[in-house]
Every structure is written in structure tokens, then in C-alpha cells.
Write a protein that holds these residues in place. Structure first.
Motif, PDB file in Angstrom:
ATOM      1  N   LEU A 199       0.830  -1.196   0.000  1.00 19.46           N
ATOM      2  CA  LEU A 199       0.000   0.000   0.000  1.00 19.46           C
ATOM      3  C   LEU A 199       0.868   1.250   0.000  1.00 19.46           C
ATOM      4  CD1 LEU A 199      -2.747   1.415   0.229  1.00 19.46           C
ATOM      5  CD2 LEU A 199      -2.626   1.070   2.709  1.00 19.46           C
ATOM      6  N   CYS A 200       1.931   1.273   0.795  1.00 19.81           N
ATOM      7  CA  CYS A 200       2.828   2.435   0.833  1.00 19.81           C
ATOM      8  C   CYS A 200       3.442   2.683  -0.544  1.00 19.81           C
ATOM      9  CB  CYS A 200       3.923   2.214   1.864  1.00 19.81           C
ATOM     10  SG  CYS A 200       3.379   2.350   3.576  1.00 19.81           S
ATOM     11  N   ARG A 201       3.872   1.634  -1.217  1.00 20.27           N
ATOM     12  CA  ARG A 201       4.487   1.813  -2.535  1.00 20.27           C
ATOM     13  C   ARG A 201       3.463   2.294  -3.563  1.00 20.27           C
ATOM     14  NH1 ARG A 201       9.544   0.455  -2.351  1.00 20.27           N
ATOM     15  NH2 ARG A 201      10.312  -1.068  -0.808  1.00 20.27           N
ATOM     16  N   ILE A 202       2.249   1.802  -3.476  1.00 18.70           N
ATOM     17  CA  ILE A 202       1.194   2.246  -4.400  1.00 18.70           C
ATOM     18  C   ILE A 202       0.914   3.735  -4.205  1.00 18.70           C
ATOM     19  CG2 ILE A 202      -1.283   2.050  -4.870  1.00 18.70           C
ATOM     20  CD1 ILE A 202      -0.927  -1.000  -4.290  1.00 18.70           C
ATOM     21  N   LEU A 203       0.787   4.158  -2.948  1.00 21.05           N
ATOM     22  CA  LEU A 203       0.463   5.552  -2.668  1.00 21.05           C
ATOM     23  C   LEU A 203       1.631   6.486  -2.940  1.00 21.05           C
ATOM     24  CD1 LEU A 203      -1.686   5.211   0.579  1.00 21.05           C
ATOM     25  CD2 LEU A 203      -2.446   5.453  -1.781  1.00 21.05           C
ATOM     26  N   ALA A 204       2.824   5.928  -3.105  1.00 22.35           N
ATOM     27  CA  ALA A 204       3.996   6.735  -3.440  1.00 22.35           C
ATOM     28  C   ALA A 204       4.233   6.802  -4.940  1.00 22.35           C
ATOM     29  CB  ALA A 204       5.232   6.171  -2.744  1.00 22.35           C
ATOM     30  N   THR A 205       3.258   6.346  -5.728  1.00 26.75           N
ATOM     31  CA  THR A 205       3.388   6.295  -7.187  1.00 26.75           C
ATOM     32  C   THR A 205       2.387   7.233  -7.838  1.00 26.75           C
ATOM     33  OG1 THR A 205       4.031   3.949  -6.982  1.00 26.75           O
ATOM     34  CG2 THR A 205       3.448   4.757  -9.190  1.00 26.75           C
ATOM     35  N   PRO A 206       2.784   8.484  -8.148  1.00 25.08           N
ATOM     36  CA  PRO A 206       1.849   9.434  -8.758  1.00 25.08           C
ATOM     37  C   PRO A 206       1.250   8.945 -10.074  1.00 25.08           C
ATOM     38  CG  PRO A 206       3.803  10.562  -7.948  1.00 25.08           C
ATOM     39  CD  PRO A 206       4.080   9.106  -7.844  1.00 25.08           C
ATOM     40  N   ALA A 207       2.018   8.182 -10.851  1.00 25.90           N
ATOM     41  CA  ALA A 207       1.487   7.679 -12.118  1.00 25.90           C
ATOM     42  C   ALA A 207       0.310   6.741 -11.909  1.00 25.90           C
ATOM     43  CB  ALA A 207       2.589   6.960 -12.889  1.00 25.90           C
ATOM     44  N   LEU A 208       0.195   6.227 -10.702  1.00 29.90           N
ATOM     45  CA  LEU A 208      -0.876   5.279 -10.397  1.00 29.90           C
ATOM     46  C   LEU A 208      -2.057   5.955  -9.709  1.00 29.90           C
ATOM     47  CD1 LEU A 208      -1.456   2.225 -10.617  1.00 29.90           C
ATOM     48  CD2 LEU A 208      -0.444   1.952  -8.350  1.00 29.90           C
ATOM     49  N   VAL A 209      -1.784   6.776  -8.707  1.00 34.28           N
ATOM     50  CA  VAL A 209      -2.854   7.367  -7.894  1.00 34.28           C
ATOM     51  C   VAL A 209      -2.917   8.891  -7.986  1.00 34.28           C
ATOM     52  CG1 VAL A 209      -2.851   5.441  -6.271  1.00 34.28           C
ATOM     53  CG2 VAL A 209      -1.379   7.427  -5.834  1.00 34.28           C
ATOM     54  N   GLY A 210      -2.062   9.494  -8.806  1.00 36.17           N
ATOM     55  CA  GLY A 210      -2.054  10.939  -8.906  1.00 36.17           C
ATOM     56  C   GLY A 210      -1.198  11.571  -7.819  1.00 36.17           C
ATOM     57  N   GLU A 211      -1.091  12.890  -7.901  1.00 34.12           N
ATOM     58  CA  GLU A 211      -0.315  13.623  -6.902  1.00 34.12           C
ATOM     59  C   GLU A 211      -1.156  13.786  -5.633  1.00 34.12           C
ATOM     60  OE1 GLU A 211       2.734  14.479  -7.035  1.00 34.12           O
ATOM     61  OE2 GLU A 211       3.224  14.189  -9.160  1.00 34.12           O
ATOM     62  N   LEU A 212      -0.688  13.236  -4.547  1.00 34.67           N
ATOM     63  CA  LEU A 212      -1.414  13.296  -3.281  1.00 34.67           C
ATOM     64  C   LEU A 212      -0.639  14.143  -2.284  1.00 34.67           C
ATOM     65  CD1 LEU A 212      -2.382   9.527  -2.809  1.00 34.67           C
ATOM     66  CD2 LEU A 212      -3.845  11.359  -3.647  1.00 34.67           C
ATOM     67  N   ASP A 213      -1.345  15.041  -1.591  1.00 36.22           N
ATOM     68  CA  ASP A 213      -0.685  15.739  -0.504  1.00 36.22           C
ATOM     69  C   ASP A 213      -0.562  14.785   0.686  1.00 36.22           C
ATOM     70  OD1 ASP A 213      -3.053  16.155   1.404  1.00 36.22           O
ATOM     71  OD2 ASP A 213      -3.810  17.094  -0.424  1.00 36.22           O
ATOM     72  N   ALA A 214       0.290  15.134   1.621  1.00 35.60           N
ATOM     73  CA  ALA A 214       0.593  14.242   2.740  1.00 35.60           C
ATOM     74  C   ALA A 214      -0.642  13.908   3.556  1.00 35.60           C
ATOM     75  CB  ALA A 214       1.670  14.874   3.630  1.00 35.60           C
ATOM     76  N   GLU A 215      -1.521  14.890   3.756  1.00 34.77           N
ATOM     77  CA  GLU A 215      -2.714  14.659   4.563  1.00 34.77           C
ATOM     78  C   GLU A 215      -3.665  13.676   3.893  1.00 34.77           C
ATOM     79  OE1 GLU A 215      -6.383  17.180   6.667  1.00 34.77           O
ATOM     80  OE2 GLU A 215      -4.836  18.211   5.493  1.00 34.77           O
ATOM     81  N   SER A 216      -3.903  13.861   2.583  1.00 35.36           N
ATOM     82  CA  SER A 216      -4.807  12.965   1.846  1.00 35.36           C
ATOM     83  C   SER A 216      -4.257  11.549   1.819  1.00 35.36           C
ATOM     84  CB  SER A 216      -5.019  13.476   0.417  1.00 35.36           C
ATOM     85  OG  SER A 216      -5.631  14.744   0.411  1.00 35.36           O
ATOM     86  N   ARG A 217      -2.936  11.436   1.602  1.00 31.27           N
ATOM     87  CA  ARG A 217      -2.320  10.119   1.568  1.00 31.27           C
ATOM     88  C   ARG A 217      -2.453   9.419   2.915  1.00 31.27           C
ATOM     89  NH1 ARG A 217       2.467  11.571   0.673  1.00 31.27           N
ATOM     90  NH2 ARG A 217       2.420  11.470  -1.614  1.00 31.27           N
ATOM     91  N   ALA A 218      -2.182  10.146   3.970  1.00 31.36           N
ATOM     92  CA  ALA A 218      -2.229   9.546   5.302  1.00 31.36           C
ATOM     93  C   ALA A 218      -3.641   9.130   5.680  1.00 31.36           C
ATOM     94  CB  ALA A 218      -1.670  10.529   6.332  1.00 31.36           C
ATOM     95  N   LEU A 219      -4.635   9.963   5.334  1.00 31.92           N
ATOM     96  CA  LEU A 219      -6.015   9.648   5.675  1.00 31.92           C
ATOM     97  C   LEU A 219      -6.492   8.417   4.921  1.00 31.92           C
ATOM     98  CD1 LEU A 219      -8.637  10.346   7.127  1.00 31.92           C
ATOM     99  CD2 LEU A 219      -9.192  11.902   5.241  1.00 31.92           C
ATOM    100  N   PHE A 220      -6.221   8.366   3.622  1.00 27.97           N
ATOM    101  CA  PHE A 220      -6.632   7.221   2.816  1.00 27.97           C
ATOM    102  C   PHE A 220      -5.955   5.956   3.321  1.00 27.97           C
ATOM    103  CE2 PHE A 220      -5.958   4.407  -0.873  1.00 27.97           C
ATOM    104  CZ  PHE A 220      -7.264   4.226  -1.288  1.00 27.97           C
ATOM    105  N   GLN A 221      -4.657   6.033   3.574  1.00 24.59           N
ATOM    106  CA  GLN A 221      -3.930   4.870   4.053  1.00 24.59           C
ATOM    107  C   GLN A 221      -4.494   4.376   5.378  1.00 24.59           C
ATOM    108  OE1 GLN A 221       0.276   5.536   4.334  1.00 24.59           O
ATOM    109  NE2 GLN A 221       0.753   3.455   4.922  1.00 24.59           N
ATOM    110  N   ALA A 222      -4.797   5.296   6.272  1.00 21.90           N
ATOM    111  CA  ALA A 222      -5.335   4.910   7.581  1.00 21.90           C
ATOM    112  C   ALA A 222      -6.689   4.234   7.434  1.00 21.90           C
ATOM    113  CB  ALA A 222      -5.442   6.135   8.478  1.00 21.90           C
TER     114      ALA A 222
END
Length: 583
Positions: free
Chosen positions: A86-109
Motif C-alpha cells: 500500500l505504501c508503494r502504491i500511494l507513493a506512485t503518482p502515475a498510479l494514484v495521482g499527486e497526493l498531498d501528505a494529509e490525503s495520503r495519510a487519511l486514505f492509508q489509515a
């Protein structure tokens, strides 16, 4: 590079399956590869690839995965757990787009919370084998939906429920509790009914005698989910109304009410009504609050369907009508959506022994290693009892499913212009020794009318608010009835080895083509199902990632994406050719 490990069902992870099914449906940065061990997915992520071995891939792209996930980097491969993937997926803008830190953390949680919730409910249940073998009662099936939506990154997220609240109020924990009751003063009371009896009178059929004596004679009795009632009592406005005596807390009934698979709909065996109410919680994509226009749909549908002779035209089919709603008004005179409750017919009250199973529980992915769906288990039991060929019996079962489920829903749409959005949790299949003999449709909130309805009702002075043009009907109706529901059936039967899916898809196309000759009216929905090269599928992954509230989205159409239609003649021919089966 290291080839994938052989496909194995040595472990199961329903939550991860739901996540990856949703991701793969909505992205294109992955490839399908094949080795002697079978198919696997190559998913490009930041600085490498994730490889997912497949046990099965359906025509609608629902996958069964063999774990673990493999991380490929610089010619090396090693297993990784879901959290790392999940961390690697969310660190891939080509896959999930550009995410700010807050959005990434909330979705991951939220994704990890959903997975933890799924694992916790699986770990504490002592009836998993029973859930996968059946037969099940209505209550068992409703509280046995443990995997959740097969195409959602976090189907068991339930903010803001605490762990203790989840155990007290959520269906997967087999919760059972008392119904909360208020007395509402006449100046605050709101409600309506499509039956001769008013909403207040119908609701009082559920009010226990012990609480009736505390109800002032001119006040309305309002039932409510106890979690919702607790939250409302914390609001200053509600506390002030209680101080003034305009809202009076009556208390809880006996603990005989069970939350169904939707969480906010409650069922008590033998009660004349089920309760569906607002729940100020975010479940999957939406904050689960009712609105006046939505509860009014139930009254309209109840009225419109009275003269349609549904039981004669479509034996075994019925709608769990919602003919009344109640709530209270704020100081501005507007109905408070957080207080809304609708009464839903309980046709099971006098048939507690009948087997009525929500489709989502029949088709949910296996909950144990080397397990199977409840649907497959029931068919295998029938096959053994009758000593028949599994494939032939499966085709006959599916034919009965099409006749008892698809025919009435398509018939109402074609002939009457009444469109019921029948996703898996809105279809309750009536079984007789495991065989489909009918269905109940529930959730009148998800109903609309087409142009055909307007031509059938020329005396209408206003167009219903849930009138949908042809493009809208094509999008929503086909997604819910075909992609979400029917393809889930074909996928489950094929994944569990009972039959090749292309045979069922061919039978489904033949059934729809026969309906086109049999039904009279607006045939657009059938023509679209048979001929459109692509159908629209809801994009739950990116909807959830964006954090939007689907229920209040001004343009929900933007959540949908094209999916190849396996029923279209060209696609079906290609499928037959790929599998070596004559078209």
C-alpha cells in the motif's frame, strides 16, 4: 527476474482482494502475464513492480488472488505484506495521482482500518463454516457479509465508530440491541404515509407497551437507531428541546433488533416493519444521512406499484415497500436529516423459516483458505444430492436466477418505466432447497423513473424528482443490476470451478435477447446491455481516495468509467475464441 510463486490459496485476505480489485479496475498501469504456474498481475509502482498471482480472473475483472504479494526490484523478488505494498502504491503518482501528505495519510489509515476491521470480525466468528455452507436465515445472511464490496479499497471502514461502538452496533459482530424511542411534540413532528394509516400510527405498531405509557397523548413516537440517538442527544439544540419538553426521551426497547448488512437498516424477527434511519457515519463512499426527497421516493413507489399486478406478472418477486417516514423539524421549520427514519415492510415476519439470503453474502469471496462461496457450496450440495453434472445443474440454477431476478427488474423498467437500482445488497434471493424461487428488492431510496413512466402517467402535473433520462438509466441500472450483481454471480460460479464463465455469459445474453422479444415497452435498456461495447462501472477506488461524499455529489456520473461489456456480441465472440469454446 524471479517468476511468481505457484498459485495457492494457503492464506486468504478478503480485504486485500477488495482493494486490488478496485485498483485494477480503475487503472491502466498494470499488465497481465502468464507463466506455467498461471496468470499474474505486474503492477508498476515507484522504483519497481508488485506481482499478484491469480487464482481466477472473471470477465468483469473480479480477481481471486494467491498471496503473498511479491516486490520486484533490480532483478530481485521478495514477499511483502499488504501494508508495504500500500505504501508503494500511494507513493506512485502515475498510479494514484499527486497526493498531498494529509490525503495520503487519511486514505492509508482508512484502508488499513478497514482491513483490520475485516480481520477482527473473521477472527472472532465461530460460524465461518456455516456461513460458507448454509442454509442461512435472513439474519444470518445479513450479519454474515464479512468481506464487503468486492471492488472497494476500504469496504469495512466505518468512521467515526470506535472499536467498542463497532462491537455493540455493527452486523459483522452479530450485534443485537434495543431500538431508541423519542416522543416528539406536534410543533416539531414531521412525517408522511402512503397508506390509510398515518406514519405515527404505523410506527406505534413497534412501540413496546412499557414505553407507551410514557408517551404524551398528542406526541409522535419516533423510533431511531440507538447510536444515532446517542449522538443527537449530544447536540445543544436537541438538549434544549429536551429541557423544554418538546423532545422527550422514552428509552430503549428490548434488545431484539439486529443491524443488517447496511448497518443503518434494522430488523427484528416477527416485527411488522424494519427500520431504516439516518446514520451520521461514513460507510464506504457516503455519509449515511437520508433526505426528505429520498424518503418520499418510498411513498411514491408504494403508490405507483399498487396497480401493476406485480405478483401475477412476475411470480416470486416483491418490493419491500417503504410507505412511511418520520423525523423532527428544526427551529427553521425544515426537517432535520439526522432525525429521519423510514418504515420498511417486513415480509419475513410470518415466514421466519424461509431461506432469504442477500446476494452479496451468497457471492462474497471465500473467507477461509481453500474455501468457496456460499453459492458454490449450495450448488455442490444440490449436485451431490441429485447426482447431476455440476456444469449442467449450474446452468439451470443460473437460468432460474435470471428468470426470478433479472426478468422482473427488467420488466418493470421496460414496461412500466420503474427503475430499481438492484445492487447486491438490495437483492434478497428467495431460495427453496437452495434453488431461486423469487426475490425481494429493498431500498426504495435507490429507485427512479424513466421516460416510459412519464408516457404511462400523462396525468402527472409535475415530473418526479427522480426522473432519469436514458443516459442516466443506462449508466446506473446496468452498473447495479449487471456489473455489480449478475456478473458477481457468474464470477463466483466460475471461480469456484463449477462452470466456465463464458457459458453463463452466453446464457445471460440469450436470456436478455429473449426478454427483448417477450417484453413490450421501452427496450433501450435491453438494447444497451446487448449491444453497447462498454458499460459504465462505478469507480469506488478514486471516489474514496478523493474523499467526496457520493450521496451529495452534484454530478455522480463523473465517478463512472467504461468497462468492456462481456455481453456485447463482438466481446462475447472474442471470449469464446480465447477459451476455445464454440460461439
Amino acid at each position: 527476474m524471479t517468476t511468481p510463486t505457484p498459485c495457492s490459496a494457503a492464506e486468504t485476505d478478503p480485504a486485500a482482494s477488495c482493494f486490488f480489485n478496485a485498483l485494477l479496475r480503475e487503472t491502466v498501469t498494470w499488465r497481465l502475464a502468464t507463466t506455467r504456474q498461471g496468470e499474474y498481475i505486474r503492477l508498476t509502482v515507484d522504483a519497481g513492480e508488485l506481482h499478484l498471482s491469480l487464482l481466477h480472473r472473471s470477465a468483469s475483472n473480479e480477481c481471486r488472488f494467491a498471496w503473498p504479494i511479491l516486490w520486484h526490484h533490480q532483478g530481485q523478488a521478495r514477499p511483502v505484506d499488504f501494508d508495504q505494498a500500500l505504501c508503494r502504491i500511494l507513493a506512485t503518482p502515475a498510479l494514484v495521482g499527486e497526493l498531498d501528505a494529509e490525503s495520503r495519510a487519511l486514505f492509508q489509515a482508512r484502508v488499513l482500518e478497514s482491513r483490520a476491521n475485516t480481520r477482527a470480525s473473521l477472527a472472532e466468528r465461530d460460524d465461518i463454516e456455516h456461513l460458507q455452507r448454509g442454509p442461512l436465515t435472513f439474519a444470518e445472511a445479513e450479519q454474515g457479509l464479512l468481506a464487503g464490496h468486492a471492488f472497494h479499497p476500504a469496504p469495512k471502514s466505518r468512521a467515526p465508530f470506535s472499536e467498542a461502538e463497532a462491537r455493540e452496533f455493527c452486523p459483522e459482530h452479530r450485534a443485537r440491541f434495543g431500538l431508541a424511542w423519542w416522543a416528539v411534540a406536534p410543533e416539531l413532528a414531521a412525517g408522511d404515509s402512503s397508506r390509510p394509516a398515518g406514519a405515527d400510527e404505523l410506527a406505534r405498531e413497534l412501540l413496546p407497551d412499557a414505553l407507551t405509557e410514557h408517551l404524551p397523548s398528542d406526541f409522535m413516537a419516533l423510533p431511531m437507531h440507538p447510536w444515532q440517538a446517542q449522538r443527537l442527544r449530544q447536540r445543544p439544540w436537541v438538549a434544549e428541546q429536551e429541557r423544554q419538553g418538546r423532545l422527550q426521551w422514552l428509552g430503549l426497547s428490548d434488545a431484539q433488533w439486529l443491524p443488517t448488512s447496511s448497518h443503518r437498516s434494522l430488523y427484528a424477527p416477527g416485527a411488522p416493519w424494519m427500520i431504516k434511519g439516518s446514520l451520521s457515519a461514513r460507510l464506504t463512499n457516503s455519509l449515511r444521512l437520508l433526505s426528505v426527497k429520498e424518503v418520499q421516493r418510498g411513498l411514491n413507489l408504494d403508490t405507483w406499484m399498487r396497480d401493476l399486478a406485480v405478483e401475477r406478472r412476475f411470480p416470486g418477486f416483491a418490493v419491500m415497500q417503504e410507505p412511511a417516514w418520520l423525523g423532527w423539524r428544526g427551529d427553521d421549520g425544515e426537517v432535520d436529516p439526522e432525525s429521519l427514519v423510514t418504515l420498511r415492510e417486513n415480509p419475513l415476519a410470518e415466514a421466519l423459516d424461509s431461506e432469504t439470503v442477500v446476494l452479496a453474502t451468497l457471492t462474497q469471496q471465500p473467507l477461509t483458505p481453500n474455501g468457496q462461496t456460499l453459492l458454490a457450496a449450495r450448488l455442490r450440495a444440490i449436485t451431490e444430492a441429485r447426482n447431476e453434472s455440476p456444469a449442467e445443474l449450474t446452468r439451470r440454477w443460473f437460468a432460474a436466477f435470471c428468470e426470478r431476478v433479472l426478468t422482473p427488474l427488467l420488466g418493470l423498467a421496460v414496461e412500466d418505466g420503474i427503475v430499481l437500482l438492484a445492487h447486491q445488497q438490495n437483492i434478497v434471493v428467495r431460495l427453496d432447497d437452495g434453488w431461486p424461487v423469487g426475490m425481494f428488492y429493498r431500498d426504495c431510496q435507490g429507485s427512479g423513473v424513466s421516460d416510459r413512466f412519464l408516457t404511462q402517467h400523462p396525468a402527472l402535473t409535475t415530473t418526479p424528482e427522480n426522473h432519469w433520462p436514458p443516459a442516466t438509466v443506462r449508466r446506473y441500472f446496468h452498473y447495479y443490476l449487471l456489473i455489480n450483481s449478475t456478473f458477481a454471480v457468474t464470477s463466483a460460479l466460475a471461480a469456484d470451478g463449477l462452470i466456465e464463465e463464458d457459458l453463463l455469459l452466453g446464457d445471460l445474453r440469450a436470456h436478455l435477447a429473449a426478454l427483448r422479444e417477450r417484453l413490450e415497452g421501452d427496450l433501450d435498456c435491453l438494447d444497451h446491455a446487448l449491444n453497447a461495447p462498454r458499460l459504465d462501472a462505478k469507480g469506488n477506488f478514486f471516489c474514496y481516495l478523493s474523499g467526496v461524499n457520493e450521496a451529495t455529489l452534484a454530478e455522480p456520473a463523473r465517478l463512472y468509467l467504461p468497462l468492456d461489456n462481456p455481453l456485447a456480441a463482438t466481446n462475447l465472440t472474442s471470449l469464446h475464441r480465447d477459451t476455445g469454446v464454440p460461439a
